[in-house]
Design a protein around this motif. Structure first.
Motif, PDB file in Angstrom:
ATOM      1  N   ALA A 256      63.367  30.129 -39.549  1.00 38.20           N
ATOM      2  CA  ALA A 256      62.608  29.150 -38.762  1.00 38.20           C
ATOM      3  C   ALA A 256      63.471  28.545 -37.667  1.00 38.20           C
TER       4      ALA A 256
ATOM      5  N   GLY B   9      60.012  41.479 -38.922  1.00 34.61           N
ATOM      6  CA  GLY B   9      59.580  40.150 -38.501  1.00 34.61           C
ATOM      7  C   GLY B   9      60.210  39.036 -39.320  1.00 34.61           C
ATOM      8  N   ASN B  10      61.345  39.312 -39.940  1.00 37.78           N
ATOM      9  CA  ASN B  10      61.968  38.291 -40.789  1.00 37.78           C
ATOM     10  C   ASN B  10      62.976  37.481 -39.984  1.00 37.78           C
ATOM     11  N   ILE B  11      62.577  36.308 -39.613  1.00 39.96           N
ATOM     12  CA  ILE B  11      63.403  35.466 -38.761  1.00 39.96           C
ATOM     13  C   ILE B  11      63.419  34.061 -39.342  1.00 39.96           C
TER      14      ILE B  11
ATOM     15  N   MET C 215      64.075  30.969 -34.722  1.00 37.81           N
ATOM     16  CA  MET C 215      62.897  31.084 -33.849  1.00 37.81           C
ATOM     17  C   MET C 215      62.703  29.813 -33.053  1.00 37.81           C
TER      18      MET C 215
END
Lengths: 321, 321
Positions: free
Chosen positions: A310, A306-308, A313
């Motif tokens: 900012a 879940g490392n995206i 996204m």
């Protein structure tokens, strides 16, 4: 050359990880089931420590080093998630960590590795090769090289997410896992082989980075160097000497997903399940949402991380990528 | 005038909701604990059906209608989350639903209510008053009015989230709940009063919409009509005739959080916990992140919902709001 890992290594890794890794939650969604045409079980490795399954492999590999090796330190190369995982494991175990990272890596992933205390060795992707730089650093400093996927202890640890999923949902007909270098996929396939006589394992790649599928189908190693995909976590150039034969032996098939389908899956997981999944982690959902596995029964999917950033996204949510 | 609800009504609602509402997960974060200076337990109502705690109140109220009332249909007014909840409950129970909604409501929340089959009666906020329009529709059509917060069965149902949290973490010292019209807060306070002799209940509002705190402190009903806040879910103008006295009796204090603090909390929950929480749902975390409750022991927080428009989240992530 390291020895080929087996199901027993995944089992042993699970024992080692107890109390260290999170036993991550499994999500279901009636809307997703209806859309995909089968029952879907999502293994939420985005909730794992450091935000991805990589923690499992890093901890399993590093905790097995000798005391002398631990005293000298470790080195790895990674576009981000494995770097964070190695950095946190080393911080927890009091070991010095160095990470070879491409200068174009996700700023958030780079920052996280730094925050956990790792030293970053940056290289220009046009000029340097991590497969040269990292062994050279290891040799020069006496550091243990913790390969991100092509390492028997790393990939055995990475297989423990699928092991947990199959413990909780033993009658899966399908298991879908993202494939970059193939550590998660081959570890998952080892777990499935050991846990189920009938579960078919599917590797999922972006259409623009389908080297593993071509390698799998032809028996010859293909590569995609710096492929143009939003799924940075699985943009690895090629399978490894351990993961390639394991995948040839244990995986049933591959699926390829478009960039649009990946972004739609990220948006679906955001709006409907209220969870944050990075593009590489959403490829299994993207494959199911195409409806191509409708009627296949029960499907497990590894949501790998879940490392995206900012701004990535934000652009996905705005539909402007 | 409806009778004052009590703890026994929250208990009864919990029995009614079994197998209907999700028992939502509780999240913890070492990083948040360190930042807030106490142990924090986040009740994830963003994972509730329809994406917010409102489902609990809507189901409890609508399922208690007589068969004759159910056959005629229900009406409510809502900026969004209660509308979705009423719409889904009615679809599940085969009841006709009408929702009075301001024309400036979140497009996603409006769309969701439509998708569940509700009829939308839109009004211009400059010209119409839902407290006039909704009773008129109810009288005209014989529909049962399911108030979003000022209804004994709605607010008793809404209190079941706090009840579950206190069942799982009985020794909370603090319980923080967002406050708009006060249904969630007064229901939570009823649950806390029944479950714990010592748990202090804190209502949390945006600084720009602090009418409940002023009403609580002065004993006179204050209001904020259309306050300028990103937390649309708690932009309700004033407390109700049931929620005001309940809050005066059962709540210990109020906290106010800035718009910047709300957005920072949304970002923190996104990046660190990998969960999607709407601005109204994040005010409790915003209050804790200020450090003002450091040293207070164990704090429970109701993350009330996760329904956020894509472009609002994009702007929050980009820090451009």
């Amino acid at each position: 050359m390291a020895s080929m890992p087996a199901f027993s290594d995944v089992r042993a890794a699970a024992r080692r990880l107890r109390g260290r890794a999170q036993r991550t939650p499994i999500f279901t969604s009636r809307t997703l089931d209806a859309r995909a045409g089968l029952q879907v079980y999502l293994k939420g490795e985005n909730f794992q420590r450091t935000g991805s399954f990589k923690y499992r492999g890093a901890y399993n590999a590093i905790s097995r080093l000798s005391d002398a090796e631990k005293a000298r330190g470790v080195v790895t190369h990674s576009s981000g998630n494995h770097a964070q995982a190695v950095a946190l494991v080393c911080r927890d175990l009091g070991i010095r960590a160095a990470v070879v990272m491409v200068s174009t890596a996700s700023p958030m992933k780079r920052q996280a590795a730094l925050a956990y205390g790792a030293a970053i060795h940056e290289y220009d992707p046009a000029a340097g090769d991590p497969y040269v730089i990292t062994p050279a650093l290891a040799a020069e400093h006496g550091w243990a090289l913790i390969e991100p996927f092509n390492h028997p202890h790393t990939l055995a640890g990475q297989g423990t997410a699928a092991l947990e999923l199959l413990e909780d949902v033993p009658d899966l007909d399908l298991l879908l896992a993202p494939c970059g270098g193939g550590g998660l996929l081959s570890g998952s396939a080892l777990a499935a082989r050991g846990m189920s006589a009938s579960c078919r394992v599917i590797g999922v790649e972006p259409e623009t980075a389908d080297d593993a599928a071509r390698s799998f189908r032809t028996g010859t190693l293909h590569e995609n160097v710096n492929p143009p995909t939003i799924a940075d976590g699985i943009s690895t150039a090629r399978l490894g000497s351990l993961t390639f034969p394991l995948i040839r032996e244990l995986v049933s098939d591959f699926a390829a997903v478009s960039e649009q389908a990946i972004m739609e899956a990220v948006r679906f997981l955001f709006h409907r399940l209220k969870i944050v999944v990075e593009p590489a982690g959403a490829v299994g959902v993207a494959a199911l949402m195409s409806g191509q596995y409708a009627g296949a029964g029960k499907a497990g999917v590894i949501l790998s991380g879940g490392n995206i950033d900012a701004e990535v996204m934000a652009r996905i949510l705005n539909g402007s990528l």
